[in-house]
Design a protein around this motif. Structure first.
Motif, mmCIF file in Angstrom:
data_model
loop_
_atom_site.group_PDB
_atom_site.id
_atom_site.type_symbol
_atom_site.label_atom_id
_atom_site.label_comp_id
_atom_site.label_asym_id
_atom_site.label_seq_id
_atom_site.Cartn_x
_atom_site.Cartn_y
_atom_site.Cartn_z
ATOM 1 N N GLN A 72 0.953 -2.954 -6.701
ATOM 2 C CA GLN A 72 0.829 -2.170 -7.920
ATOM 3 C C GLN A 72 -0.127 -1.022 -7.688
ATOM 4 O O GLN A 72 -1.071 -1.124 -6.897
ATOM 5 C CB GLN A 72 0.261 -3.017 -9.067
ATOM 6 N N LEU A 73 0.119 0.067 -8.379
ATOM 7 C CA LEU A 73 -0.785 1.196 -8.389
ATOM 8 C C LEU A 73 -1.179 1.406 -9.839
ATOM 9 O O LEU A 73 -0.317 1.520 -10.709
ATOM 10 C CB LEU A 73 -0.094 2.454 -7.836
ATOM 11 N N ARG A 116 -9.695 -13.299 2.642
ATOM 12 C CA ARG A 116 -10.612 -12.319 3.232
ATOM 13 C C ARG A 116 -9.907 -11.555 4.349
ATOM 14 O O ARG A 116 -10.500 -10.741 5.019
ATOM 15 C CB ARG A 116 -11.858 -13.024 3.794
ATOM 16 N N ASP A 117 -8.623 -11.863 4.532
ATOM 17 C CA ASP A 117 -7.829 -11.185 5.555
ATOM 18 C C ASP A 117 -7.491 -9.779 5.065
ATOM 19 O O ASP A 117 -6.810 -9.628 4.048
ATOM 20 C CB ASP A 117 -6.547 -11.986 5.806
ATOM 21 N N LEU A 146 -6.687 -3.461 -1.833
ATOM 22 C CA LEU A 146 -7.241 -2.169 -1.456
ATOM 23 C C LEU A 146 -7.504 -1.369 -2.720
ATOM 24 O O LEU A 146 -6.638 -1.247 -3.587
ATOM 25 C CB LEU A 146 -6.262 -1.397 -0.562
ATOM 26 N N VAL A 147 -8.702 -0.827 -2.817
ATOM 27 C CA VAL A 147 -9.060 0.002 -3.958
ATOM 28 C C VAL A 147 -9.457 1.375 -3.443
ATOM 29 O O VAL A 147 -10.288 1.485 -2.543
ATOM 30 C CB VAL A 147 -10.243 -0.610 -4.757
ATOM 31 N N VAL A 148 -8.831 2.398 -3.985
ATOM 32 C CA VAL A 148 -9.189 3.774 -3.663
ATOM 33 C C VAL A 148 -9.794 4.352 -4.933
ATOM 34 O O VAL A 148 -9.184 4.306 -6.003
ATOM 35 C CB VAL A 148 -7.950 4.601 -3.231
ATOM 36 N N HIS A 149 -10.985 4.890 -4.810
ATOM 37 C CA HIS A 149 -11.721 5.353 -5.984
ATOM 38 C C HIS A 149 -12.296 6.722 -5.684
ATOM 39 O O HIS A 149 -12.746 6.983 -4.572
ATOM 40 C CB HIS A 149 -12.847 4.353 -6.270
#
Length: 142
Positions: free
Chosen positions: A2-3, A21-22, A28-31
């Motif tokens: 999801q985005l 933890r893999d 993934l969070v892009v901020h």
């Protein structure tokens, strides 16, 4: 898979995420934040010293016209194509977060402001160049 994209002016938070933890299976969070965004040129006009005064001249009447929207807040980012003769062509609204602080549920003010920007960009002229260019212009309302 999801985005999620949202208006960062809305109060928000994130709860702790538990799980693998893999890194190949994780989240993934892009901020990021826009901080004093500036125009950006691609193509023949990129890096041309003559672009800065031309942008100033093109944006001055747009800025004056946008004075009629004092309660507008947010950011609008427009990409415009410019041909070798310096005439503007196709415009793309890349993103906007415009909100009228006096009437937050009414999108009419934002539409009017975007129309004002589009008309101003259409009237703008840029330096002649060896080819086509694209200029991305951010408009910040505070």
């Amino acid at each position: 898979n999801q985005l999620t994209i949202f208006d960062p002016r809305l109060p928000h938070g994130v709860k702790e995420v538990r799980g693998t933890r893999d890194p190949l299976q994780g989240r993934l969070v892009v901020h990021g934040w826009f901080v004093e965004p500036r125009p950006f040129a691609e193509g023949a006009l990129a890096g041309k010293a003559s672009l800065v005064p031309a942008l100033d001249e093109a944006l001055r009447p747009i800025a004056e016209a946008l004075g009629q929207f004092p309660a507008l807040q947010g950011l609008a980012s427009i990409r415009v194509s410019v041909n070798a003769a310096g005439k503007t062509g196709k415009q793309e609204l890349l993103a906007h977060t415009l909100v009228d602080a006096d009437r937050p549920r009414d999108a009419g003010t934002a539409r009017e402001a975007l129309r004002t920007i589009a008309e101003g960009i259409h009237a703008a002229r840029f330096p002649k160049s060896a080819g086509t260019s694209r200029i991305t212009i951010p408009f910040l309302f505070r």
